[in-house]
Design a protein around this motif. Structure first.
Motif, mmCIF file in Angstrom:
data_model
loop_
_atom_site.group_PDB
_atom_site.id
_atom_site.type_symbol
_atom_site.label_atom_id
_atom_site.label_comp_id
_atom_site.label_asym_id
_atom_site.label_seq_id
_atom_site.Cartn_x
_atom_site.Cartn_y
_atom_site.Cartn_z
ATOM 1 N N CYS A 1 -3.737 -2.174 -7.042
ATOM 2 C CA CYS A 1 -2.562 -1.349 -6.715
ATOM 3 C C CYS A 1 -1.510 -1.447 -7.811
ATOM 4 O O CYS A 1 -0.876 -0.450 -8.176
ATOM 5 C CB CYS A 1 -1.972 -1.791 -5.375
ATOM 6 S SG CYS A 1 -2.987 -1.394 -3.944
ATOM 7 N N SER B 1 0.833 -1.208 0.000
ATOM 8 C CA SER B 1 0.000 0.000 0.000
ATOM 9 C C SER B 1 0.864 1.254 0.000
ATOM 10 O O SER B 1 0.594 2.216 -0.734
ATOM 11 C CB SER B 1 -0.921 0.004 1.223
ATOM 12 O OG SER B 1 -1.794 -1.098 1.218
ATOM 13 N N LEU B 2 1.921 1.240 0.801
ATOM 14 C CA LEU B 2 2.788 2.415 0.892
ATOM 15 C C LEU B 2 3.573 2.624 -0.403
ATOM 16 O O LEU B 2 3.765 3.771 -0.843
ATOM 17 C CB LEU B 2 3.743 2.272 2.070
ATOM 18 C CG LEU B 2 4.484 3.556 2.459
ATOM 19 C CD1 LEU B 2 3.516 4.600 2.991
ATOM 20 C CD2 LEU B 2 5.549 3.272 3.499
ATOM 21 N N ALA C 1 -2.957 3.371 4.725
ATOM 22 C CA ALA C 1 -2.133 2.201 4.394
ATOM 23 C C ALA C 1 -1.986 1.278 5.597
ATOM 24 O O ALA C 1 -2.154 0.060 5.492
ATOM 25 C CB ALA C 1 -0.757 2.658 3.902
#
Length: 299
Positions: free
Chosen positions: A208, A111-112, A146
């Motif tokens: 993502c 996520s980051l 996140a």
């Protein structure tokens, strides 16, 4: 978490058969973990103490360093302990904690990295709006999202996995506790719930991935339109460390989980699991510090 099975412990995959190789693996893991602790610790200290590094890029890098520290401390210490003391056991509760923490940090990292891709896109393609789109409040909200989404994802998977009845022994084909290995021990059709959760996570991960590809296409187009070669090099070097980290993370994890069963072997499984769970936390600080003069100066 309630204990739903009579199993009190699991047996992890030994890293080696002979005592000499076990000690060699212990020394290797010790070196990698010390490198990860040193590299990520230096990044955290440098970003926290240097006022000129208080920018969105370094804020996200600090979060990535925290995730890498947590990730390597989840799997490596137990593997080192087992190699040093010639054992393969891990308690039921310890295995559940390892599953939760590993999935939590892996999910948070992906996520980051997606958020950091957006940071690269804004800095190159929309530099005049950088302060507006990536203000301190927006950065804090994105980082919190996140961490929170990773926590929820890890919690759902862990609770569901350890609620399954296990009747195929307690030996795991991995040197740390991992959900696919535990599902293999299940004797219930309820494992379909876990596959449903895994499918949902895969869809999110693929989303993502598409997000990263989409914005890198825009970044490359913007860089190629820059007239001077020096300007193109400077702009591309901004996102090169992130691209390298994403490539290592995705390529090793994808090959480990999506490779055909025909080429599977215990040695290959071990090498792949080390490559996506142990190596990236040690390499990430090196990749970012080598390409960033500000960070090198602060360190």
């Amino acid at each position: 978490m309630l204990k739903m099975n009579s199993i009190s412990h699991f047996l992890l995959l030994p890293l080696a058969d002979t005592r000499q190789l076990q000690l060699l693996h212990f020394c290797l893991f010790l070196g990698i973990s010390l490198a990860a602790l040193l590299g990520n610790g230096l990044i955290i200290s440098a970003v926290a103490s240097s006022h000129h590094l208080h920018s969105p890029m370094f804020f996200f890098l600090l979060n990535l360093a925290l995730i890498d520290l947590g990730s390597i401390l989840t799997t490596v210490p137990k593997a080192m302990h087992n190699s040093l003391w010639d054992t393969t056991t891990i308690s039921y509760e310890g295995c559940a904690a390892q599953v939760f923490l590993f999935l939590f940090f892996i999910s948070a990292e992906f996520s980051l990295l997606t958020i950091m891709c957006y940071d690269c896109y804004v800095s190159i393609c929309k530099p005049l709006h950088y302060g507006t789109l990536l203000g301190s409040r927006a950065c804090a909200h994105m980082a919190a999202a996140a961490w929170a989404s990773a926590f929820l994802n890890a919690l759902l998977h862990t609770v569901n996995t350890f609620s399954l009845p296990l009747c195929h022994g307690n030996a795991l084909g991995q040197f740390f506790c991992e959900i696919p290995q535990i599902i293999k021990l299940s004797c219930s059709k309820c494992y379909l719930r876990e596959f449903g959760l895994l499918l949902f996570s895969i869809c999110l991960s693929f989303g993502c991935f598409l997000f990263i590809v989409f914005f890198y296409v825009k970044i490359f187009r913007a860089v190629l339109r820059i007239p001077s070669e020096q300007g193109r090099h400077k702009s591309f070097s901004t996102c090169l460390p992130h691209l390298a980290v994403v490539s290592i993370f995705l390529s090793t994890a994808a090959f480990a989980y999506l490779k055909p069963p025909s080429i599977s072997s215990p040695i290959l499984e071990l090498v792949l699991s080390v490559s996506y769970s142990v190596v990236p936390p040690a390499l990430n600080p090196l990749i970012y510090s080598l390409r960033n003069q500000e960070l090198k100066a602060a360190v």
